[in-house]
Design an enzyme around this catalytic site. Structure first.
Site, mmCIF file in Angstrom:
data_model
loop_
_atom_site.group_PDB
_atom_site.id
_atom_site.type_symbol
_atom_site.label_atom_id
_atom_site.label_comp_id
_atom_site.label_asym_id
_atom_site.label_seq_id
_atom_site.Cartn_x
_atom_site.Cartn_y
_atom_site.Cartn_z
ATOM 1 N N ASP A 1 0.909 -1.150 0.000
ATOM 2 C CA ASP A 1 0.000 0.000 0.000
ATOM 3 C C ASP A 1 0.946 1.196 0.000
ATOM 4 O OD1 ASP A 1 -1.422 2.294 0.795
ATOM 5 O OD2 ASP A 1 -2.982 1.044 1.653
ATOM 6 N N HIS A 2 1.064 1.877 -1.123
ATOM 7 C CA HIS A 2 2.152 2.871 -1.218
ATOM 8 C C HIS A 2 1.973 4.028 -0.230
ATOM 9 C CE1 HIS A 2 -0.571 5.135 -3.875
ATOM 10 N NE2 HIS A 2 0.210 6.183 -3.701
ATOM 11 N N HIS B 1 -5.791 2.666 1.242
ATOM 12 C CA HIS B 1 -5.179 3.876 1.799
ATOM 13 C C HIS B 1 -5.977 4.515 2.938
ATOM 14 C CE1 HIS B 1 -3.068 3.190 -1.853
ATOM 15 N NE2 HIS B 1 -3.810 3.919 -2.635
HETATM 16 C C1 BG6 Z 1 -3.664 4.743 -6.150
HETATM 17 C C2 BG6 Z 1 -5.011 4.787 -6.802
HETATM 18 O O1 BG6 Z 1 -3.569 3.659 -5.275
HETATM 19 O O2 BG6 Z 1 -3.443 5.941 -5.421
HETATM 20 C C3 BG6 Z 1 -5.135 5.998 -7.703
HETATM 21 O O3 BG6 Z 1 -5.195 3.612 -7.571
HETATM 22 C C4 BG6 Z 1 -4.802 7.260 -6.938
HETATM 23 O O4 BG6 Z 1 -6.442 6.087 -8.248
HETATM 24 C C5 BG6 Z 1 -3.470 7.110 -6.234
HETATM 25 O O5 BG6 Z 1 -4.755 8.326 -7.869
HETATM 26 C C6 BG6 Z 1 -3.191 8.281 -5.337
HETATM 27 O O6 BG6 Z 1 -1.877 8.184 -4.888
HETATM 28 P P1 BG6 Z 1 -1.025 9.478 -4.554
HETATM 29 O O7 BG6 Z 1 0.232 8.961 -3.977
HETATM 30 O O8 BG6 Z 1 -0.861 10.232 -5.840
HETATM 31 O O9 BG6 Z 1 -1.860 10.246 -3.576
#
Ligand code: BG6
Length: 511
Positions: A198-199, A261
């Protein structure tokens, strides 16, 4: 509002960073979007920071279509995405390539031969990390292929440096499919070999939630229903569905942002402290928290969850199309691009404190933050100033694009004896530390090499999140779609989301 600048003592910092033992990363989807945009640049950054093991190498596995023919071709391509740094040449030497279809046993045989040749040349056996940067439908196929040539052998008790597999979401479409996928993976791998990314958990500002809560003595005593009135978590995006229509129209905002997230941020804000920051205990605490979230009642679900879909509008002065006009989207699609929800955590610490979560695409601004509203003072000692006129203390944890913390206080203003006003203490990562925080993928790749699962999602945690959201999805599928509220692109979402929070006497922070 006044602004204080925070002073940070640079002498008193305490940094602990481990360099992994020998490791190699094999990327399936070796020339996919994720690899080009995140994985190769992050590995390169780690290299420049001297955080990769001495004898590191990476292998891109990709199907013959649109693939380079040799290691050299792959390296040449990689230059396009590595960016400046001066060390591209040296880093690209560490890149290798294996061609082949994912359903062809010969691909795995070729990969095993390549790994064995590289390990032999390096004179040591590294931890092999298999990164599946491909759609989940390929996961079982690839893991079976790896396992058939003995590359993912389970770890004997006490042995370290076992092979691990990193997977990207979506981890299923609903509870049943997530369980089926999890059990398929568990049949092939041990839990400690499965690293679900989960980044958001790799973002510095998200990790800082734990540091703030558990490395300071001043917040934790206040971190409960006695002192906190309510908490808002916002992750708004100004971008639309972009080129991901095929994926997004099937997923929707609840699966795309909340299943992972949003619930992860909520659990970091609300979990109990583990006795030690160690993967198993930490993930266990997050799991316990997810289990304590009150299940949504299918009857009257609108009181708890609002879904929306963007229509055409304007963002930063430019006209943008509505969701149904986007390329690749079914013109009758009922997919939600926005969700707002009220969540209650039924445990001793949080009983009675509402949490409001919202996320959506094509909203007014890109903002990710957690806003903690403290209760007002119980009594005002200042004549003629009732307690409700005093500023409510607000702690905002800015995740992005602002990265920092702000705390709003009431304070004396110069002048008349009883002159009060709001002051905000602001801390901004970039100004204070003078550096751009590392990419989340740098942290997560490094942790995978270190064999540290703390920032990855456990099977229990995954299933608990699905358990919570599954009834909502069912309700939406079984319903007639009447509860899908339209909102103008460039707004803060549908009015129904404002109603959701207003019913409790609160307002979204930026609306
Ligand atoms: C991803 C989603 O996990 O997270 C995307 O699939 C979203 O739809 C993105 O845009 C948002 O990540 P960040 O790091 O740009 O806030």
């Amino acid at each position: 509002m006044e602004l204080f600048t925070t002073r940070v003592s640079m002498q008193e910092h305490l940094c602990i960073e481990q360099k992994p033992d020998p490791a190699s990363v094999v990327i399936f989807g070796g020339w996919g979007d994720l690899t080009k945009k995140k994985l190769l640049p992050s590995l390169f950054n780690l290299y420049k920071k001297k955080l990769l093991p001495e004898k590191f190498y990476a292998i891109g596995v990709l199907s013959y279509l649109d693939s380079p023919a040799t290691d050299e071709d792959y390296r040449y391509r990689a230059f396009e995405v590595l960016g400046e740094g001066g060390d591209e040449e040296a880093f690209s030497e560490k890149l290798h390539y294996v061609p082949g279809r994912y359903d062809d046993p010969a691909t795995y045989k070729a990969l095993a031969d390549k790994l064995s040749a590289l390990d032999k040349a390096n004179g040591e056996k590294p931890r092999h990390i298999f990164y599946l940067a491909v759609p989940p439908a390929f996961f079982p196929k690839i893991i079976k292929g790896l396992s058939a040539v003995g590359l993912t052998a389970k770890c004997p008790e006490g042995k370290t440096h076992c092979p691990i597999v990193v997977v990207e979401k979506p981890f299923g479409q609903d509870l049943a499919s997530a369980k089926a996928l999890a059990s398929e993976l568990r049949g092939l791998l041990d839990e400690d070999q499965i690293y679900r990314i989960d980044h958001y958990l790799g973002k510095e500002t998200v990790q800082n939630i734990l540091m703030l809560r558990f490395a300071n003595a001043i917040f934790e005593p206040l971190w409960n229903n006695k002192y906190i009135e309510h908490i808002q978590i916002t992750v708004s995006e100004d971008i639309g569905v972009g080129s991901r229509a095929g994926y997004y129209d099937k997923a929707g905002c609840l699966r795309d942002m909340f299943q992972n997230h949003m619930l992860q941020i909520l659990s970091l804000i609300t979990m109990e402290p583990p006795a030690v920051f160690e993967a198993e205990r930490y993930r266990q605490e997050k799991f316990q928290l997810l289990k304590a979230i009150r299940p949504f009642d299918a009857r009257g679900i609108e009181k708890w969850i609002v879904r929306g879909q963007y229509e055409a509008g304007e963002i930063s002065g430019a006209d943008v199309a509505g969701y149904l006009e986007e390329e690749g989207i079914d013109t009758r699609s009922n997919t939600e691009t926005f969700v707002a929800m009220k969540v209650m955590v039924d445990n001793w610490r949080w009983a009675g404190v509402p949490f409001y979560l919202r996320s959506g695409k094509r909203m007014k601004e890109r903002v990710s933050e957690v806003a903690v509203y403290f209760k007002r003072v119980p009594h005002s000692i200042f004549p003629m100033v009732p307690p409700e006129m005093l500023t409510q203390n607000l702690l905002v944890l800015n995740i992005q694009p602002l990265e920092g913390i702000s705390l709003t206080l009431e304070a004396k203003r110069p002048g008349p004896k009883a002159c009060l006003g709001a002051l905000t203490l602001d801390f901004d990562y970039r100004t204070i530390f003078g550096v751009t925080p590392p990419e989340p993928y740098e942290r997560l790749l490094l942790d995978a090499m270190l064999g540290d699962q703390s920032l990855f999602i456990s099977t229990d945690g995954l299933e608990a999140a699905w358990m919570l959201l599954d009834p909502v999805l069912k309700n939406w599928v079984d319903g007639d779609g009447a509860d899908l509220h339209r909102y103008e692109a460039g707004s803060w979402g549908p009015d129904a989301a404002n109603e959701l929070i207003k019913r409790d006497g609160f307002f979204w922070r930026t609306s």
